[in-house]
Scaffold this active site. Sequence first.
Site, mmCIF file in Angstrom:
data_model
loop_
_atom_site.group_PDB
_atom_site.id
_atom_site.type_symbol
_atom_site.label_atom_id
_atom_site.label_comp_id
_atom_site.label_asym_id
_atom_site.label_seq_id
_atom_site.Cartn_x
_atom_site.Cartn_y
_atom_site.Cartn_z
ATOM 1 N N GLU A 32 -26.854 24.819 -21.392
ATOM 2 C CA GLU A 32 -26.563 23.513 -21.983
ATOM 3 C C GLU A 32 -25.117 23.145 -21.688
ATOM 4 O O GLU A 32 -24.214 23.976 -21.839
ATOM 5 C CB GLU A 32 -26.800 23.536 -23.489
ATOM 6 C CG GLU A 32 -26.421 22.235 -24.202
ATOM 7 C CD GLU A 32 -26.654 22.284 -25.707
ATOM 8 O OE1 GLU A 32 -27.598 22.995 -26.128
ATOM 9 O OE2 GLU A 32 -25.896 21.637 -26.452
ATOM 10 N N GLU B 227 -19.132 15.559 -27.566
ATOM 11 C CA GLU B 227 -19.656 15.559 -28.920
ATOM 12 C C GLU B 227 -18.559 15.053 -29.852
ATOM 13 O O GLU B 227 -17.370 15.304 -29.629
ATOM 14 C CB GLU B 227 -20.082 16.965 -29.344
ATOM 15 C CG GLU B 227 -21.279 17.504 -28.586
ATOM 16 C CD GLU B 227 -21.685 18.877 -29.086
ATOM 17 O OE1 GLU B 227 -22.635 18.961 -29.884
ATOM 18 O OE2 GLU B 227 -21.043 19.860 -28.673
#
Length: 539
Positions: free
Chosen positions: A341, A346
Amino acid sequence: MSRIVVVKVLMLISFFILGEVCAQRSFSENFESETANFIWRAQDIQLETHFVNPFKNQNNNSDFVLQYQDTGGAYANIGFDYDQNFDLSGNHQFSLKIYVPSALVTGNSPNQISLKLQNGNLGSPWSTQTEIIKSITLDQWQTISFDFNNDNYINLDQNSPPPSQRNDLNRIVLQVNGENNSDHVVAYIDDFAYTSDSQSDNGNDPVYDNLVWQDEFDYNGAVDPSKWFHQTQLPQGNSWFNGEIQHYTDRIENAEVSNGTLNIKAKAELFTDQGVTKNYTSARLNSKYAFTYGKVEIRAKLPTGVGTWPALWLLGQNINEDGAYWDNQGYGTTNWPACGEIDIMEHWGDNQNYVSSAIHTPSSYGGTVNHGGQYLQGVSDDFHVYTMIWTPDDIEFKVDGVTHYTYYPYVQNDTTWPFDEPQYLLFNVAILPEISPTFTQSDLEVDYVRIYQESLSNDSLTASDRIKVYPNPADNYVRLKNASQVKTYILFNQLGQKVQQGSIDDSKTISIENIQTGIYLLKLKNKQGFTSNKRIIKK
């Protein structure tokens, strides 16, 4: 010896003494992992690279730092050797955070830290030293930067050229409160980083300038179904991961393109789907495009509010996740995190204006240790460009051109580097349980997303820039990946002497058990005669 042979040997000697000339790689070290990114060495120092931060505060909220404990050694220092020689000709900066408690300092040494660059390939590396000294303030976290173009530097050899004109420096040395003394000092160091815009290139570093996929959102209505898939199926029956409390829907109310941008809308509303009623809705988009290596640029404005969690990220195309687009297409063979990932961006609403990037692999997941970030002004008011550059060797993250983290594992294997297979994009806004009771709606607004890859020539070693040599460092053998066209190899030592050669069979394995410990140049060749050079380390 003929003149031609002499020239070739000198070129190889230059390769090792001067180092490979290539696009300079930025890097960072945050000490959050039990195993540091680099092999730190210490002289007259008690060193711990994963020490609980004893002075955690708003200026440095990291959980772990490096502890530097000088117990009186005259030349106490720490440092590591980098795998490239530094190109200091362009804009560059070394930086770190440091805290020195006054209670743990003795004597009359100056409160200072010096960063020294040396040639670690020499028997007397200090003879090549160039140094910058900076003052520090006791009892507080502070960020110190070192710039060999603009700061005052000291060359140990006064006949040495300016650092900006040198290409022989690959060792970093840090020293607190000088040398030639027996004073004691304890220091805590964090977030050591190097950034550079130097772009010298030897042709082996990938240049991602070919636009291969994009969405400019220059239409109105629902997202383009040829490019995007709405992931709505609840995992594990009734809840999303990480405590998320929203439904993802395929409604235009949660994902709409208008006025040139995509708006992913997180809303407070009662909504029932798949037999489960939730109080919030949002959208989670999967790209119907997957790729291996390249550059991603996303211009976006972020939602706001405690409990909002927007993300721009990638997952392995092979992830085994019911309801995901590529799993529905039959690609789902690998569980998370083995699929890999890559989190480009974020943002958590309880830490407004801090954007983070992270890597999840079997060696780092859950309580992630491979991450970095930066504070920006107005991430929810203004657009910023979030960039990820993914090469066969590293993954770099930037915002508006400023690098804040580079993932570059010293050893690449299945646990640290599942990133030689295709990944796809995901855009979403999650809602966390701490969402404010007064929350109504906030949007992730995306102006564009663009993916670039290399413009490959048909007459070169196909994917020669992508050939991987692993494990590296190695004990008795190395293997090649993405090397279907490679037919032969030659191995040279640091003096440019040929020590081994042979053919490459179907196993793509080269035995190095009969060579001595050291650094070697591995020259690979295909049947058309095109070559690719790789540096390997024999342990």
